[in-house]
Design an enzyme around this catalytic site. Structure first.
Site, PDB file in Angstrom:
ATOM      1  N   GLY A 126       1.042  -1.292   0.044  1.00 52.58           N
ATOM      2  CA  GLY A 126      -0.055  -0.011  -0.083  1.00 52.58           C
ATOM      3  C   GLY A 126       0.794   1.209  -0.053  1.00 52.58           C
ATOM      4  O   GLY A 126       0.497   2.605  -0.204  1.00 52.58           O
ATOM      5  N   VAL A 155       3.596   2.912  -1.985  1.00 54.46           N
ATOM      6  CA  VAL A 155       3.917   2.755  -3.719  1.00 54.46           C
ATOM      7  C   VAL A 155       5.460   3.195  -3.426  1.00 54.46           C
ATOM      8  O   VAL A 155       6.089   2.482  -4.212  1.00 54.46           O
ATOM      9  CB  VAL A 155       3.305   3.943  -4.269  1.00 54.46           C
ATOM     10  CG1 VAL A 155       3.992   3.964  -5.669  1.00 54.46           C
ATOM     11  CG2 VAL A 155       1.708   3.728  -4.195  1.00 54.46           C
ATOM     12  N   ARG A 181       6.434  -3.979  11.442  1.00 53.48           N
ATOM     13  CA  ARG A 181       6.368  -2.561  12.460  1.00 53.48           C
ATOM     14  C   ARG A 181       5.695  -3.200  13.564  1.00 53.48           C
ATOM     15  O   ARG A 181       5.596  -2.644  14.767  1.00 53.48           O
ATOM     16  CB  ARG A 181       5.330  -1.604  11.644  1.00 53.48           C
ATOM     17  CG  ARG A 181       5.855  -1.183  10.407  1.00 53.48           C
ATOM     18  CD  ARG A 181       5.796   0.291  10.248  1.00 53.48           C
ATOM     19  NE  ARG A 181       6.468   0.989  11.345  1.00 53.48           N
ATOM     20  CZ  ARG A 181       6.540   2.040  11.538  1.00 53.48           C
ATOM     21  NH1 ARG A 181       5.964   3.026  10.306  1.00 53.48           N
ATOM     22  NH2 ARG A 181       7.081   3.130  12.389  1.00 53.48           N
ATOM     23  N   GLU A 191      -2.094   3.097  13.871  1.00 57.78           N
ATOM     24  CA  GLU A 191      -0.915   3.671  13.452  1.00 57.78           C
ATOM     25  C   GLU A 191      -0.427   5.040  14.027  1.00 57.78           C
ATOM     26  O   GLU A 191       0.599   5.590  13.401  1.00 57.78           O
ATOM     27  CB  GLU A 191      -1.312   3.842  11.955  1.00 57.78           C
ATOM     28  CG  GLU A 191      -1.854   2.581  11.146  1.00 57.78           C
ATOM     29  CD  GLU A 191      -0.593   1.540  10.959  1.00 57.78           C
ATOM     30  OE1 GLU A 191       0.335   2.268  10.074  1.00 57.78           O
ATOM     31  OE2 GLU A 191      -0.723   0.424  11.245  1.00 57.78           O
ATOM     32  N   ARG A 205      -5.298   0.377   7.822  1.00 59.31           N
ATOM     33  CA  ARG A 205      -4.529   0.306   8.723  1.00 59.31           C
ATOM     34  C   ARG A 205      -4.960   0.516  10.027  1.00 59.31           C
ATOM     35  O   ARG A 205      -4.825   0.022  11.067  1.00 59.31           O
ATOM     36  CB  ARG A 205      -3.144   0.767   8.464  1.00 59.31           C
ATOM     37  CG  ARG A 205      -2.496   0.239   7.219  1.00 59.31           C
ATOM     38  CD  ARG A 205      -0.977   0.728   7.187  1.00 59.31           C
ATOM     39  NE  ARG A 205      -0.427   0.567   6.022  1.00 59.31           N
ATOM     40  CZ  ARG A 205       0.828   0.756   5.634  1.00 59.31           C
ATOM     41  NH1 ARG A 205       1.715   1.100   6.671  1.00 59.31           N
ATOM     42  NH2 ARG A 205       1.558   0.391   4.390  1.00 59.31           N
ATOM     43  N   HIS A 265      -1.642   6.250   4.828  1.00 54.56           N
ATOM     44  CA  HIS A 265      -1.787   6.848   6.148  1.00 54.56           C
ATOM     45  C   HIS A 265      -2.559   8.259   5.788  1.00 54.56           C
ATOM     46  O   HIS A 265      -2.195   8.867   4.643  1.00 54.56           O
ATOM     47  CB  HIS A 265      -0.416   7.188   6.853  1.00 54.56           C
ATOM     48  CG  HIS A 265       0.095   5.768   7.500  1.00 54.56           C
ATOM     49  ND1 HIS A 265       1.409   5.699   7.539  1.00 54.56           N
ATOM     50  CD2 HIS A 265      -0.658   5.245   8.243  1.00 54.56           C
ATOM     51  CE1 HIS A 265       1.618   4.586   8.275  1.00 54.56           C
ATOM     52  NE2 HIS A 265       0.587   4.001   8.648  1.00 54.56           N
ATOM     53  N   ASP A 277      -1.519  11.154   6.980  1.00 57.59           N
ATOM     54  CA  ASP A 277      -0.600  12.372   6.706  1.00 57.59           C
ATOM     55  C   ASP A 277      -0.069  12.143   5.465  1.00 57.59           C
ATOM     56  O   ASP A 277       0.771  13.107   5.237  1.00 57.59           O
ATOM     57  CB  ASP A 277       0.601  12.076   7.905  1.00 57.59           C
ATOM     58  CG  ASP A 277       1.332  10.910   7.896  1.00 57.59           C
ATOM     59  OD1 ASP A 277       1.021  10.157   6.820  1.00 57.59           O
ATOM     60  OD2 ASP A 277       2.289  10.770   8.787  1.00 57.59           O
ATOM     61  N   CYS A 299       6.702  12.149   8.251  1.00 57.86           N
ATOM     62  CA  CYS A 299       6.877  10.582   8.928  1.00 57.86           C
ATOM     63  C   CYS A 299       7.837  10.558   9.844  1.00 57.86           C
ATOM     64  O   CYS A 299       7.631   9.563  10.922  1.00 57.86           O
ATOM     65  CB  CYS A 299       7.209   9.674   7.584  1.00 57.86           C
ATOM     66  SG  CYS A 299       5.666   9.302   6.540  1.00 57.86           S
TER      67      CYS A 299
END
Length: 446
Positions: free
Chosen positions: A24, A26, A138, A174, A214, A250, A252, A369
């Site tokens: 997911g 890219v 993660r 997340e 997520r 996400h 963001d 991030c």
């Protein structure tokens, strides 16, 4: 009492490599198996931290995780000496070895959700580490993340630390990558926005079809409960499933906020008008700036490839705001043209500053991030571990530490090298002394 927003950027770990582990994402998938440069990545991140410090920002440093994660490899059945464990995993399950060597904790936007003391019912800053259940590599992070957070924010009079949510996809969390906070001043009560991708307990509701969502609404609601937030100052909004399927893994990646500014793409959310109306009502001020970027100006594809929204918006000492953007935004003519226009509009954003964070970008993470945002007042900031706050001396120590311990380049075959494990542990052991965070890693305790 003065209040501040402090950005705690994650140090890139010594095993930074491109494994394409994040479905997911890219950028992560497209650069899989390329050679990486851990030293360049770490120095790029430190240069960004130092630059923000030099601009007058309060800037923090967050330590990486222990990698390779020998404990997890042993838990999965690989045995013998550490060298045997690495070799067995390399031969029989290379994808697992890649996951257990990931330096993904560099993206501290996923470390936790943070609620400032002005928002919480006990008047403390609350931290809940993200469980990151959607990706195996993660999901290895939350326990150590919790220990690191307690080592940095180590005063119970000011900080309240929670255990991460249940390790199950129904409560997939997340962290700050799907959470933002708007306010007039950092020390005043604000509105916390929780963006989610799906309803875990109601499969009839909209959800993406190609890539996973997520964050669940159930996780967002649980964090809000843990932090003691008032319902009248919380907004839940669902991310547009179609943009998740276009690589917006996400929120963001498609929206970012700071104080009284929300900067978002028109396709970011479901029921956008309803969301903006609720947000405006709960914000309760005419000074709220909701800056919508139309698809005709910037496509979702350009937003994803340049990380236009995975930028930081910071408030400068003169009260105006600046966007901290990756060079990819500068190099894309359409995105650059939009940002050139943005700074001329009647909004608080008056500058754009571009940074080279290419090593992070290639692995799927931009400036936003790389940082965990923590709003604090003067007393709370004074209670933070001072060794984790950027200054000229710390910058010199950390760049010297990177130069001494980090490799110039890593390929997948290097992950089986027992010497890389030794180098990584030696570097992290020294880092804990530089930052004065104690024995936070398993190898230091065993």
């Amino acid at each position: 009492m003065k209040s501040f927003e402090v950005n705690f950027d994650g140090l890139v770990g010594p095993t930074h490599n491109y494994a394409g582990l994040s479905e997911g994402n890219v950028a992560s998938k497209s650069n899989a198996n390329e050679a990486s440069s851990p030293k360049s990545a770490a120095l790029q991140g430190l240069a960004k931290m130092k630059a923000l410090h030099d601009m007058g920002m309060n800037q923090g440093v967050f330590a990486p995780q222990e990698r390779p994660d020998i404990f997890s490899l042993r838990r999965l059945g690989f045995s013998g000496t550490d060298a045997n464990v690495l070799e067995q995993a390399y031969k029989h399950s290379p994808s697992v070895l890649s996951a257990c060597c990931s330096a993904s904790s560099m993206w501290t936007a996923n470390a936790a959700t943070v609620s400032p003391s002005a928002d919480t019912n006990d008047g403390k800053v609350h931290f809940t580490p993200a469980n990151l259940t959607n990706k195996f590599h993660r999901s290895l992070e939350p326990t150590t993340t919790g220990s690191l957070l307690k080592a940095v924010f180590n005063d119970d009079n000011h900080f309240n630390h929670h255990l991460h949510l249940n390790d199950n996809d129904h409560f997939g969390d997340e962290g700050a990558a799907n959470h933002t906070r708007l306010c007039n001043e950092y020390g005043e009560k604000g509105v916390e926005i929780f963006t989610f991708g799906k309803y875990a307990f109601n499969v009839a509701m909209p959800a993406p079809k190609i890539y996973p969502a997520r964050q669940t609404i159930e996780a967002s609601q649980a964090v809000a409960r843990l932090h003691g937030l008032s319902d009248d100052k919380v907004v839940y909004v669902q991310q547009n499933p179609d943009v998740i399927d276009q690589g917006v893994f996400h929120n963001d990646v498609i929206a970012v906020g700071n104080q009284n500014v929300l900067f978002y793409h028109e396709q970011a959310f479901l029921q956008t008008d309803r969301f903006i109306n609720e947000l405006s009502g709960k914000f309760g001020s005419e000074e709220l700036h909701c800056i919508k970027v139309d698809s005709k100006d910037v496509s979702v594809q350009d937003a994803v490839s340049t990380y236009l929204f995975n930028t930081q918006i910071i408030t400068l000492n003169d009260g105006t705001m600046a966007i901290i953007a990756p060079m990819h935004c500068h190099d894309n003519p359409r995105v650059k043209a939009y940002l050139d226009k943005l700074v001329t509009l009647n909004t608080p954003i008056k500058q754009v500053k571009y940074f080279d964070v290419n090593e992070s970008m290639k692995n799927g993470g931009g400036p936003a991030c790389l940082r965990l945002r923590v709003a604090m007042n003067e007393q709370e900031l004074a209670a933070v571990n001072p060794n984790c706050l950027m200054n000229d001396e710390l910058y010199g120590k950390l760049t010297g530490w990177v130069d001494k311990h980090y490799r110039e380049q890593i390929n997948f075959d290097d992950l089986r090298d027992p010497q890389l494990l030794i180098e990584s542990r030696e570097s992290l052991d020294q880092l804990t002394q530089i930052l004065n965070i104690g024995s936070v890693y398993r190898f230091q305790k065993d």
